[in-house]
Write an enzyme that holds these catalytic residues in place. Structure first.
Site, PDB file in Angstrom:
ATOM      1  N   ASP A 269       2.911  -2.034   6.313  1.00 38.16           N
ATOM      2  CA  ASP A 269       3.602  -0.888   5.714  1.00 38.16           C
ATOM      3  C   ASP A 269       2.574   0.067   5.101  1.00 38.16           C
ATOM      4  O   ASP A 269       2.850   0.754   4.116  1.00 38.16           O
ATOM      5  CB  ASP A 269       4.632  -1.345   4.660  1.00 38.16           C
ATOM      6  CG  ASP A 269       5.663  -0.267   4.326  1.00 38.16           C
ATOM      7  OD1 ASP A 269       5.807   0.686   5.113  1.00 38.16           O
ATOM      8  OD2 ASP A 269       6.302  -0.372   3.257  1.00 38.16           O
ATOM      9  N   ALA A 308       5.396   3.142  -2.732  1.00 38.29           N
ATOM     10  CA  ALA A 308       5.486   4.007  -1.553  1.00 38.29           C
ATOM     11  C   ALA A 308       4.529   3.523  -0.483  1.00 38.29           C
ATOM     12  O   ALA A 308       3.455   4.062  -0.299  1.00 38.29           O
ATOM     13  CB  ALA A 308       5.170   5.449  -1.942  1.00 38.29           C
TER      14      ALA A 308
HETATM   15 ZN   LIG Z   1       7.652   1.583   5.800  1.00 41.42          ZN
END
Ligand SMILES: [Zn+2]
Length: 384
Positions: A269, A308
């Site tokens: 991610d 984030a």
């Molecule tokens: Zn993501």
């Protein structure tokens, strides 16, 4: 062209053994036991560990670049950065944005798929829950729209591999069914679904849990919610972000124990700050501040302070899975390579050190840091 790598600790899906490999035309053609031949055009690796190249099915950026920008140069830099950290297969993840921005990015990324730089496109959003949108722009979220989804698939020219969607939204189950029918992985995530709503999503064809635990209701003993449904269902592979920030190691162990390495996929991610210093970055339309390697939405934006994305790379995720989670090298390699490869339907070509598969390999040093990376038989970084 044939090459021999000898004096290895080979991590296969079943065991770790002393061994050697022969590589021809980019593929593994022989796996031997013992230290192997030391003559010819061989490369002795001094007993170092060799694992299959990592397969990252969820990544947004790195080295200052970002897939959601839809800029081919920036996207190629992201892929090259993660390749250097052992991700020989990467999926480019987009974030919630306008239909125009998503279409533009998908068509730019489709070019890179055709060049073999990335292995597909992942739409994270825009059909996700407002209450669980994390670092996604809440102004751009929308309800699932079958016609728009069809247009996005068209823009991706057959390279869209995954859609993250909240199953409780109106028409979400139809879009999940459409995705499954088109061979696109429907992933449940960024959702506010209950236990039954999650099962409905799985019954409609969802097969992945987008970063389990993050951006979804918590596990509760009277309200099991999506986490229990996703963990216990054999049809689901759960993504985990093992960066020491997103999920506590005990909860990572809990998930990996319940789902097993065959249904657990490590992901990064990662966003643009991976491989860079602290500072201010963009993630799609959002501003992100990175402090001590932790990425959070900048204070001014709605939802300021939310995590984030990460600054993780797959080699670090692999190392943490062995060191902090206590997984064996075999299980960590399953979670970093074979299971995500199977999710993508690419396990006939990549994901393990097996005869006939691509020579996508990572050589690890004593403390499991990356010493060398090979993609299809070519050294990207040659071990010393
Ligand atoms: Zn993501």
């Amino acid at each position: 062209m044939s090459m021999t790598l000898s004096d290895l600790r080979v991590v296969t899906p079943d065991e770790v053994h002393d061994g050697w490999l022969t590589i021809e035309d980019g593929r593994i053609t022989h796996i031997g036991r013992g230290t192997g031949p030391r003559n010819g055009n061989g490369h002795s690796l001094g007993g170092r560990v060799i694992v299959p190249g990592f397969v990252d099915i969820h990544t947004h950026g790195g080295a200052g670049g970002s897939y959601p920008d839809g800029d081919p140069e920036s996207a190629a830099a992201v892929a090259a950065f993660h390749l250097g950290h052992g991700s020989t297969t990467s999926i480019a993840s987009l974030v919630t944005a306008s239909p125009e921005a998503l279409t533009r990015a998908a068509s730019a990324l489709a070019d890179l798929c055709e060049q073999g730089v990335i292995a597909g496109i992942h739409f994270e959003g825009p059909y996700i829950a407002k209450s669980r949108c994390g670092a996604h722009d809440p102004a751009k979220l929308r309800e699932p729209d079958r016609a728009e989804f069809r247009a996005l698939l068209k823009a991706g020219r057959g390279h869209v591999r995954m859609l993250t969607i909240a199953p409780e939204l109106p028409d979400a189950l139809d879009v999940i069914r459409d995705a499954a029918a088109e061979g696109v992985i429907a992933a449940i995530g960024h959702c506010d679904a209950g236990y039954e709503q999650t099962i409905a999503g799985i019954d409609a064809g969802a097969t992945v849990a987008t970063h389990l635990y993050n951006a979804m209701p918590q596990l509760g003993h009277r309200a099991p919610g999506p986490i229990a449904a996703l963990l216990e269902d054999e049809r689901i592979t759960v993504e985990l972000i093992n960066d020491g920030v997103h999920v506590h190691p005990a909860m990572l162990r809990l998930a990996a124990h319940q789902a097993g390495p065959g249904r657990t996929a490590l992901i990064t991610d990662a966003m643009g700050a991976a491989g860079m210093g602290d500072g201010r970055y963009r993630l799609g339309p959002m501003t992100v501040d990175v402090t001590d390697g932790v990425a959070r939405l900048a204070g001014g934006d709605p939802g300021g302070g939310s995590i984030a994305g990460s600054t993780l790379t797959m080699d670090v995720a692999f190392r943490r899975t062995v060191r902090e989670m206590g997984a064996s090298l075999v299980d960590a390699a399953l979670m970093a390579s074979l299971t995500p490869a199977r999710v993508l339907g690419l396990d006939h070509r990549v994901g393990s050190i097996s005869v006939g598969k691509d020579a996508d390999l990572v050589v690890l040093g004593d403390d499991l840091q990356v010493d060398g990376v090979m993609k299809r038989g070519t050294w990207i970084t040659q071990p010393s």
